[in-house]
Design a protein around this motif. Structure first.
Motif, PDB file in Angstrom:
ATOM      1  N   ARG A  24      75.888  -1.429  15.697  1.00  0.00           N
ATOM      2  CA  ARG A  24      77.024  -0.741  16.315  1.00  0.00           C
ATOM      3  C   ARG A  24      76.647   0.654  16.800  1.00  0.00           C
ATOM      4  N   ASP A  25      75.438   1.115  16.427  1.00  0.00           N
ATOM      5  CA  ASP A  25      74.970   2.447  16.828  1.00  0.00           C
ATOM      6  C   ASP A  25      74.214   2.326  18.143  1.00  0.00           C
ATOM      7  N   PRO A  26      74.761   2.857  19.241  1.00  0.00           N
ATOM      8  CA  PRO A  26      74.099   2.712  20.543  1.00  0.00           C
ATOM      9  C   PRO A  26      72.728   3.381  20.619  1.00  0.00           C
ATOM     10  N   LEU A  27      72.468   4.328  19.705  1.00  0.00           N
ATOM     11  CA  LEU A  27      71.158   4.995  19.702  1.00  0.00           C
ATOM     12  C   LEU A  27      70.085   4.139  19.049  1.00  0.00           C
ATOM     13  N   LEU A  28      70.490   3.147  18.279  1.00  0.00           N
ATOM     14  CA  LEU A  28      69.526   2.292  17.580  1.00  0.00           C
ATOM     15  C   LEU A  28      69.487   0.877  18.151  1.00  0.00           C
ATOM     16  N   ALA A  29      70.623   0.372  18.577  1.00  0.00           N
ATOM     17  CA  ALA A  29      70.729  -1.023  19.027  1.00  0.00           C
ATOM     18  C   ALA A  29      69.860  -1.283  20.264  1.00  0.00           C
ATOM     19  N   PRO A  30      69.326  -2.494  20.373  1.00  0.00           N
ATOM     20  CA  PRO A  30      69.452  -3.602  19.424  1.00  0.00           C
ATOM     21  C   PRO A  30      68.496  -3.438  18.238  1.00  0.00           C
ATOM     22  N   VAL A  31      68.967  -3.821  17.055  1.00  0.00           N
ATOM     23  CA  VAL A  31      68.171  -3.713  15.834  1.00  0.00           C
ATOM     24  C   VAL A  31      67.887  -5.122  15.304  1.00  0.00           C
ATOM     25  N   THR A  32      66.616  -5.429  15.086  1.00  0.00           N
ATOM     26  CA  THR A  32      66.236  -6.708  14.495  1.00  0.00           C
ATOM     27  C   THR A  32      65.896  -6.491  13.022  1.00  0.00           C
ATOM     28  N   GLY A  33      65.705  -7.593  12.286  1.00  0.00           N
ATOM     29  CA  GLY A  33      65.471  -7.477  10.856  1.00  0.00           C
ATOM     30  C   GLY A  33      64.199  -8.153  10.394  1.00  0.00           C
ATOM     31  N   VAL A  34      63.588  -7.562   9.369  1.00  0.00           N
ATOM     32  CA  VAL A  34      62.441  -8.150   8.690  1.00  0.00           C
ATOM     33  C   VAL A  34      62.737  -8.169   7.197  1.00  0.00           C
ATOM     34  N   PHE A  35      62.558  -9.329   6.592  1.00  0.00           N
ATOM     35  CA  PHE A  35      62.751  -9.492   5.148  1.00  0.00           C
ATOM     36  C   PHE A  35      61.373  -9.631   4.524  1.00  0.00           C
ATOM     37  N   ALA A  36      60.951  -8.601   3.765  1.00  0.00           N
ATOM     38  CA  ALA A  36      59.595  -8.546   3.227  1.00  0.00           C
ATOM     39  C   ALA A  36      59.631  -8.657   1.707  1.00  0.00           C
ATOM     40  N   ALA A  37      58.787  -9.534   1.166  1.00  0.00           N
ATOM     41  CA  ALA A  37      58.748  -9.728  -0.279  1.00  0.00           C
ATOM     42  C   ALA A  37      57.419 -10.343  -0.682  1.00  0.00           C
ATOM     43  N   GLN A  38      57.103 -10.223  -1.973  1.00  0.00           N
ATOM     44  CA  GLN A  38      55.899 -10.885  -2.480  1.00  0.00           C
ATOM     45  C   GLN A  38      56.066 -12.396  -2.490  1.00  0.00           C
ATOM     46  N   GLU A  39      57.304 -12.826  -2.685  1.00  0.00           N
ATOM     47  CA  GLU A  39      57.621 -14.257  -2.716  1.00  0.00           C
ATOM     48  C   GLU A  39      59.005 -14.433  -2.120  1.00  0.00           C
ATOM     49  N   ILE A  40      59.164 -15.414  -1.226  1.00  0.00           N
ATOM     50  CA  ILE A  40      60.454 -15.663  -0.591  1.00  0.00           C
ATOM     51  C   ILE A  40      60.887 -17.085  -0.904  1.00  0.00           C
ATOM     52  N   LYS A  41      62.051 -17.223  -1.513  1.00  0.00           N
ATOM     53  CA  LYS A  41      62.569 -18.530  -1.881  1.00  0.00           C
ATOM     54  C   LYS A  41      62.892 -19.345  -0.628  1.00  0.00           C
ATOM     55  N   PRO A  42      62.685 -20.670  -0.676  1.00  0.00           N
ATOM     56  CA  PRO A  42      62.933 -21.506   0.519  1.00  0.00           C
ATOM     57  C   PRO A  42      64.339 -21.348   1.083  1.00  0.00           C
ATOM     58  N   GLN A  43      65.355 -21.287   0.208  1.00  0.00           N
ATOM     59  CA  GLN A  43      66.728 -21.155   0.698  1.00  0.00           C
ATOM     60  C   GLN A  43      66.929 -19.824   1.420  1.00  0.00           C
ATOM     61  N   ALA A  44      66.313 -18.760   0.893  1.00  0.00           N
ATOM     62  CA  ALA A  44      66.417 -17.449   1.527  1.00  0.00           C
ATOM     63  C   ALA A  44      65.723 -17.456   2.884  1.00  0.00           C
ATOM     64  N   ARG A  45      64.598 -18.132   2.978  1.00  0.00           N
ATOM     65  CA  ARG A  45      63.865 -18.214   4.246  1.00  0.00           C
ATOM     66  C   ARG A  45      64.696 -18.952   5.306  1.00  0.00           C
ATOM     67  N   VAL A  46      65.325 -20.053   4.906  1.00  0.00           N
ATOM     68  CA  VAL A  46      66.157 -20.818   5.848  1.00  0.00           C
ATOM     69  C   VAL A  46      67.318 -19.959   6.355  1.00  0.00           C
ATOM     70  N   LEU A  47      67.998 -19.252   5.431  1.00  0.00           N
ATOM     71  CA  LEU A  47      69.120 -18.401   5.818  1.00  0.00           C
ATOM     72  C   LEU A  47      68.664 -17.271   6.738  1.00  0.00           C
ATOM     73  N   ALA A  48      67.522 -16.655   6.407  1.00  0.00           N
ATOM     74  CA  ALA A  48      67.002 -15.558   7.224  1.00  0.00           C
ATOM     75  C   ALA A  48      66.694 -16.031   8.645  1.00  0.00           C
ATOM     76  N   LEU A  49      66.001 -17.152   8.768  1.00  0.00           N
ATOM     77  CA  LEU A  49      65.641 -17.669  10.088  1.00  0.00           C
ATOM     78  C   LEU A  49      66.892 -18.039  10.881  1.00  0.00           C
ATOM     79  N   ASP A  50      67.905 -18.576  10.197  1.00  0.00           N
ATOM     80  CA  ASP A  50      69.155 -18.924  10.869  1.00  0.00           C
ATOM     81  C   ASP A  50      69.842 -17.693  11.443  1.00  0.00           C
ATOM     82  N   ARG A  51      69.630 -16.535  10.811  1.00  0.00           N
ATOM     83  CA  ARG A  51      70.262 -15.293  11.263  1.00  0.00           C
ATOM     84  C   ARG A  51      69.335 -14.438  12.122  1.00  0.00           C
TER      85      ARG A  51
END
Length: 219
Positions: free
Chosen positions: A169-196
């Motif tokens: 919603r901040d015009p000075l930053l948008a568009p903003v994409t996301g990165v989810f970084a972890a030592q281990e990522i659960k399969p369900q979390a990966r599916v949800l992240a990719l879907d979003r």
């Protein structure tokens, strides 16, 4: 935060349609404008919800929650048992354990681990709903919000999703994409992240610390 316990039915009208028949449920209205409907099971996950930005229109016997895309969450109230509001104030946020905090620190010092050409804008970038772990720029000068976890689970993806909704919603930053970084990522979390549209990065903590594994390898 407003908490309403009521017998109600719920209809969602948008890209998909969904219906919840009459039952006693908890309606939760948060300060960020979000509205969610909960049953007495399913742990933290709501039966249905509308994320901000959205508006709540109240009329006798019915709530209409409408988002900017015109999708509607319609709550038909048959009987209200309790309607209370509480001022919770600003939450200090989840305090990370030693490994998670150090992992965030190492990634801030080595943002290229998250993607080629990444540079750090700020660590612990404060928003109205809490600090974003890392705010970066990618090789194309786009803004990237990074959530860092030791173990990546669904709640971490949900947390990053809320940050992205706010930052975009901040015009000075948008568009903003996301990165989810972890030592281990659960399969369900990966599916949800990719879907979003959130990219997942599995981070080798020992390698970031400059520690090589002491095991024999073939090559």
């Amino acid at each position: 935060m407003r908490l309403v316990i009521a017998k109600c039915s719920v209809d969602y009208v948008g890209r998909l349609s969904a219906h919840l028949p009459p039952a006693t449920r908890l309606l939760m209205v948060k300060a960020d404008g979000s509205v969610s409907i909960h049953a007495d099971d399913r742990a933290y996950k709501p039966l249905n919800w509308m994320s901000p930005p959205c508006r709540l229109e109240e009329a006798p016997g019915v709530w209409r929650v409408v988002n900017k895309a015109g999708e509607e969450l319609r709550i038909t109230l048959e009987e209200i048992f309790q309607d209370t509001s509480y001022e919770l104030g600003v939450d200090p946020g989840l305090r990370k354990d030693g490994v998670e905090a150090h992992l965030q620190e190492l990634l801030a010092a080595n943002p290229e681990t998250l993607g080629e050409g990444f540079t750090l804008i700020r660590r612990e970038y404060m928003t109205a709903i809490g600090p974003v772990d890392l705010l970066c720029r990618d090789a194309a000068s786009g803004t990237v919000a990074v959530e860092v976890k030791r173990r990546g689970e669904i709640d971490g993806v949900e947390q990053l999703t809320r940050y992205l909704e706010l930052l975009n919603r901040d015009p000075l930053l948008a568009p903003v994409t996301g990165v989810f970084a972890a030592q281990e990522i659960k399969p369900q979390a990966r599916v949800l992240a990719l879907d979003r549209g959130i990219r997942c990065v599995v981070v080798n903590y020992d390698r970031l610390r400059g520690i090589e594994r002491d095991e024999l390898t073939l090559f």
